[in-house]
Structure formats: C-alpha cells, structure tokens
Design a protein around this motif. Structure first.
Motif, PDB file in Angstrom:
ATOM      1  N   CYS A 101      70.056  48.339  76.030  1.00  0.00           N
ATOM      2  CA  CYS A 101      70.227  47.492  74.989  1.00  0.00           C
ATOM      3  C   CYS A 101      69.023  46.568  74.994  1.00  0.00           C
ATOM      4  CB  CYS A 101      71.563  46.662  75.117  1.00  0.00           C
ATOM      5  SG  CYS A 101      72.984  47.502  74.648  1.00  0.00           S
ATOM      6  N   LEU A 102      68.549  46.030  76.037  1.00  0.00           N
ATOM      7  CA  LEU A 102      67.541  45.077  76.171  1.00  0.00           C
ATOM      8  C   LEU A 102      66.068  45.909  75.629  1.00  0.00           C
ATOM      9  CD1 LEU A 102      65.812  42.536  77.021  1.00  0.00           C
ATOM     10  CD2 LEU A 102      65.779  43.376  79.366  1.00  0.00           C
ATOM     11  N   VAL A 103      65.840  47.089  76.306  1.00  0.00           N
ATOM     12  CA  VAL A 103      64.741  48.070  75.769  1.00  0.00           C
ATOM     13  C   VAL A 103      64.624  48.216  74.317  1.00  0.00           C
ATOM     14  CG1 VAL A 103      63.410  49.933  76.212  1.00  0.00           C
ATOM     15  CG2 VAL A 103      64.405  48.728  78.024  1.00  0.00           C
ATOM     16  N   LEU A 104      65.819  48.687  73.918  1.00  0.00           N
ATOM     17  CA  LEU A 104      65.866  49.244  72.489  1.00  0.00           C
ATOM     18  C   LEU A 104      65.914  47.785  71.602  1.00  0.00           C
ATOM     19  CD1 LEU A 104      68.671  52.025  72.389  1.00  0.00           C
ATOM     20  CD2 LEU A 104      66.210  52.252  72.346  1.00  0.00           C
ATOM     21  N   GLY A 110      60.257  34.151  66.793  1.00  0.00           N
ATOM     22  CA  GLY A 110      60.138  35.589  66.708  1.00  0.00           C
ATOM     23  C   GLY A 110      59.023  36.061  67.683  1.00  0.00           C
ATOM     24  N   TRP A 111      57.984  35.390  67.774  1.00  0.00           N
ATOM     25  CA  TRP A 111      56.809  35.961  68.952  1.00  0.00           C
ATOM     26  C   TRP A 111      57.079  35.403  70.486  1.00  0.00           C
ATOM     27  CZ3 TRP A 111      53.345  39.225  68.135  1.00  0.00           C
ATOM     28  CH2 TRP A 111      52.821  39.202  66.715  1.00  0.00           C
ATOM     29  N   ILE A 112      57.955  34.290  70.442  1.00  0.00           N
ATOM     30  CA  ILE A 112      58.533  33.816  71.732  1.00  0.00           C
ATOM     31  C   ILE A 112      59.724  35.037  72.066  1.00  0.00           C
ATOM     32  CG2 ILE A 112      60.107  32.130  72.752  1.00  0.00           C
ATOM     33  CD1 ILE A 112      57.212  31.017  72.491  1.00  0.00           C
ATOM     34  N   ALA A 113      60.467  35.285  71.445  1.00  0.00           N
ATOM     35  CA  ALA A 113      61.258  36.339  71.586  1.00  0.00           C
ATOM     36  C   ALA A 113      60.758  37.570  72.269  1.00  0.00           C
ATOM     37  CB  ALA A 113      62.247  36.487  70.334  1.00  0.00           C
ATOM     38  N   LEU A 114      59.825  37.942  71.482  1.00  0.00           N
ATOM     39  CA  LEU A 114      58.968  39.129  71.831  1.00  0.00           C
ATOM     40  C   LEU A 114      58.544  39.188  73.188  1.00  0.00           C
ATOM     41  CD1 LEU A 114      58.019  42.178  71.050  1.00  0.00           C
ATOM     42  CD2 LEU A 114      56.039  41.039  70.097  1.00  0.00           C
ATOM     43  N   PHE A 115      57.740  37.974  73.664  1.00  0.00           N
ATOM     44  CA  PHE A 115      57.051  37.772  74.832  1.00  0.00           C
ATOM     45  C   PHE A 115      58.232  37.706  75.890  1.00  0.00           C
ATOM     46  CE2 PHE A 115      53.520  36.225  72.248  1.00  0.00           C
ATOM     47  CZ  PHE A 115      52.532  37.476  72.653  1.00  0.00           C
ATOM     48  N   LEU A 116      59.421  36.939  75.649  1.00  0.00           N
ATOM     49  CA  LEU A 116      60.458  36.896  76.775  1.00  0.00           C
ATOM     50  C   LEU A 116      60.944  38.100  76.800  1.00  0.00           C
ATOM     51  CD1 LEU A 116      62.182  35.186  78.504  1.00  0.00           C
ATOM     52  CD2 LEU A 116      63.701  34.689  76.458  1.00  0.00           C
ATOM     53  N   GLY A 117      61.069  38.850  75.885  1.00  0.00           N
ATOM     54  CA  GLY A 117      61.889  40.170  75.998  1.00  0.00           C
ATOM     55  C   GLY A 117      61.145  41.103  76.745  1.00  0.00           C
ATOM     56  N   VAL A 118      59.791  41.111  76.658  1.00  0.00           N
ATOM     57  CA  VAL A 118      58.904  42.012  77.272  1.00  0.00           C
ATOM     58  C   VAL A 118      58.771  41.772  78.710  1.00  0.00           C
ATOM     59  CG1 VAL A 118      56.367  42.937  77.505  1.00  0.00           C
ATOM     60  CG2 VAL A 118      57.280  42.691  75.373  1.00  0.00           C
ATOM     61  N   ALA A 119      58.814  40.350  79.174  1.00  0.00           N
ATOM     62  CA  ALA A 119      58.717  39.892  80.331  1.00  0.00           C
ATOM     63  C   ALA A 119      60.113  40.221  81.218  1.00  0.00           C
ATOM     64  CB  ALA A 119      58.561  38.263  80.207  1.00  0.00           C
ATOM     65  N   LEU A 120      61.279  40.391  80.295  1.00  0.00           N
ATOM     66  CA  LEU A 120      62.363  40.482  80.941  1.00  0.00           C
ATOM     67  C   LEU A 120      62.411  42.194  81.376  1.00  0.00           C
ATOM     68  CD1 LEU A 120      64.990  38.476  79.039  1.00  0.00           C
ATOM     69  CD2 LEU A 120      64.391  38.339  81.414  1.00  0.00           C
ATOM     70  N   ARG A 140      63.024  43.590  85.086  1.00  0.00           N
ATOM     71  CA  ARG A 140      64.079  44.454  85.379  1.00  0.00           C
ATOM     72  C   ARG A 140      63.393  45.865  85.873  1.00  0.00           C
ATOM     73  NH1 ARG A 140      66.471  48.097  86.222  1.00  0.00           N
ATOM     74  NH2 ARG A 140      68.773  48.564  86.061  1.00  0.00           N
ATOM     75  N   ALA A 141      62.340  46.381  85.310  1.00  0.00           N
ATOM     76  CA  ALA A 141      61.698  47.649  85.559  1.00  0.00           C
ATOM     77  C   ALA A 141      61.111  47.631  86.885  1.00  0.00           C
ATOM     78  CB  ALA A 141      61.248  48.251  84.380  1.00  0.00           C
TER      79      ALA A 141
END
Ligand code: HEM
Ligand code: HEM
Length: 240
Positions: free
Chosen positions: A144-147, A182-192, A196-197
C-alpha cells in the motif's frame, strides 16, 4: 408575462449598496434573482463569488453546470463585459477545454483518492501486522505504501494543473500549504520506502523500537495526506 429589465453593471452594484436586496447575479448577459438561495446569503457564494457582478467566467470553473441557474427567476439582461482573453498556449488549452470540460476540474480529485486511500490504509495494516505478528499483513502494508507513494507525483502534477487552470496560480494560503505538504508527503514516502526496502527488509527481525519508529513514520505520512485532502475539500466546498 415576465417583464425583462435591462440593467447596467452599475445598476446591479447599486443593489449591493442599497441594502443588498435583491441578490442578483449576471451570467452570459442574463440577470438572475438568487435572493431565495441559501447558497447566496449576503450575496456571497462559496466564500469567494460576489453577487451584483458578471460571473460568466467564474461559473465555467464551478463544479456544477449552468443548469443551477434554472432554479431562479430570470429577471433581466445586462450588457456583457468583454470576456478575459488568453493568448498563446493557454488559449489553445482553453479552446480544447471548451470541448472537454471534464478535464478542467476533475483530474485532480479523481487522482487524489489513490494516495488518500492507500496511504491511510498502510499504517492500519502495519498496526494489525505487529499486533498479530503477521508478516503477510506487514507485506500488504508495504505494498500500500509503495502504490500510494507512486500516485503522489500524479496528485502533485494534477494539483499544479488545476491551480493553473482554475486559480491562475493565485497564491492562496490553502493552496500554498497543500503544495508544500504535497512535496513533504512525497519525500517522506520515498524515505519510508527506502528504509523498509533496505534497512528493514525483514521487519520482524528488528527491535520493537525500530518497528515503532517506522510505524510512526507511516502514521505521520497518512496524517499529512489526510490533512492535504482536508485542505482540498475546504477549497472546493468552502462551507463555514
Ligand atoms: C468555482 C467555484 C464554485 C463552487 C465550488 C461552487 C459550488 C457550488 C455547490 C457545491 C453548489 C450546490 C450544488 C447543488 O445545489 O446542486 C452550488 C450551487 C449553486 N451555484 Fe455554485 N459554485 C461555484 C461557482 C459558482 C458561480 C460563479 C456561480 C454563478 C454564476 C454559481 C451559482 C450557483 C447557483 C445559482 C447554485 C444553486 C444554489 C441553490 O440551489 O440554492 N456557482 N455551487
Ligand atoms: C498528496 C497530494 C494531494 C492530495 C491528497 C490532494 C487532495 C485534494 C482534494 C481531496 C481536493 C478536493 C477535490 C474535490 O473534492 O473536488 C483537492 C483540491 C485541490 N488541490 Fe489538492 N491534493 C494534493 C496535492 C495538491 C498540490 C500539490 C496542489 C497545488 C500545487 C493542489 C492544489 C489543489 C487545488 C487548487 C484544489 C482545488 C481544486 C478545485 O477547486 O477544483 N493539490 N486536493
């Protein structure tokens, strides 16, 4: 027979100065009396459109069509003001939108449901995974996070387009906050995703503290995304 009055814009504005009744709006050279509408109380609609003016351009960007005007008496006509003229690339876009009105407003709300749904589900599944010690549920949370993160660039891109088309990049506080988050969400999402990976490929081999840290990252991302959606809702349906 209804007697149609011929107004000037000046005469429309006189009604505002003389107590604000009746509430009149002009669209396409026609004047409607919307005094009975709950949505035009005190002559203001959705906190941004003001009566006693020519709103021909404004209604093109509304989420509803012209048919809402049929609910109110047509009481007169007014000389149409010269409409805003676009040049260059923007004029070609406007011409195309005349034939495809769906694309003026709908792509952004259609896309944003993907990050909203997926990124809000990711921490819920992670919480269940840790509670029941289920690696499969944790894997579902990661998917879900990746998608969800993969759809954030689309949300940002359509956000910029709708801001351009419908607000001409006007720097409203709500939109600027959305853009930043929106940009913060993108950077935080990529970092997570990266954490995780790489660092946490097998989360159950990590300490509770490390898993909780990752979980709070997911929770923060979902809160930010929900808040961006809330700000968007305030823009589109700015009720009190
Ligand atoms: C661009 C921003 C606008 C938004 C977000 C917006 C939103 C809405 C919404 C949510 C409704 C209720 C829908 C319904 O009753 O079916 C509504 C109704 C209406 N809107 Fe708008 N609108 C906008 C612009 C305009 C403009 C520029 C005009 C005028 C020319 C206008 C005229 C009306 C009228 C006459 C109604 C029906 C009110 C009633 O039945 O009491 N709207 N609008
Ligand atoms: C994860 C990112 C984002 C999410 C989840 C999101 C969510 C939303 C939502 C739920 C709405 C209400 C749509 C409706 O119901 O009609 C909205 C509207 C809006 N958003 Fe976003 N948004 C995001 C990013 C952005 C960005 C980056 C910008 C600008 C640069 C932006 C600009 C706008 C604008 C201008 C509106 C109002 C659209 C209109 O009046 O039709 N959004 N957003």
């Amino acid at each position: 027979m209804v007697i149609m009055k011929r107004f000037t814009i000046q005469q429309l504005q006189d009604h505002e100065r003389n107590g604000g009744r009746p509430v009149l709006i002009a669209v396409g050279g026609k004047v409607y009396d919307v005094s009975s509408s709950q949505r035009w109380t005190a002559g203001v609609h959705m906190k941004r459109h003001h009566a006693w003016a020519d709103l021909t351009n404004d209604i093109k960007a509304a989420p509803h069509g012209m048919d809402v005007l049929d609910r109110f008496p047509l009481i007169g006509t007014v000389e149409e003001l010269p409409q805003k003229q676009f040049t260059g690339f923007r004029s070609r876009v406007e011409l195309w939108l005349e034939g495809h009105p769906f694309f003026r407003r709908h792509p952004h709300p259609a896309i944003v449901h993907f990050p909203l749904g997926l990124l809000l589900t990711a921490p819920l599944l992670a919480a269940l995974a840790y509670f029941f010690n289920s690696a499969a549920t944790e894997w579902a949370s990661f998917c879900c996070l990746v998608l969800g993160v993969a759809t954030v660039p689309m949300a940002i891109a359509t956000g910029y387009v709708t801001w351009w088309l419908n607000y001409e990049f006007a720097p409203s506080a709500l939109i600027l906050r959305k853009r930043f988050l929106g940009w913060i969400a993108l950077f935080l999402g990529v970092a997570l995703i990266l954490i995780r990976a790489s660092l946490m490929w097998d989360p159950f081999s990590h300490t509770l503290g490390q898993r909780l840290g990752y979980f709070f990252g997911l929770a923060l991302l979902s809160l930010i995304t929900a808040y961006i959606g809330y700000l968007g809702g305030k823009l589109t349906f700015p009720y009190d």
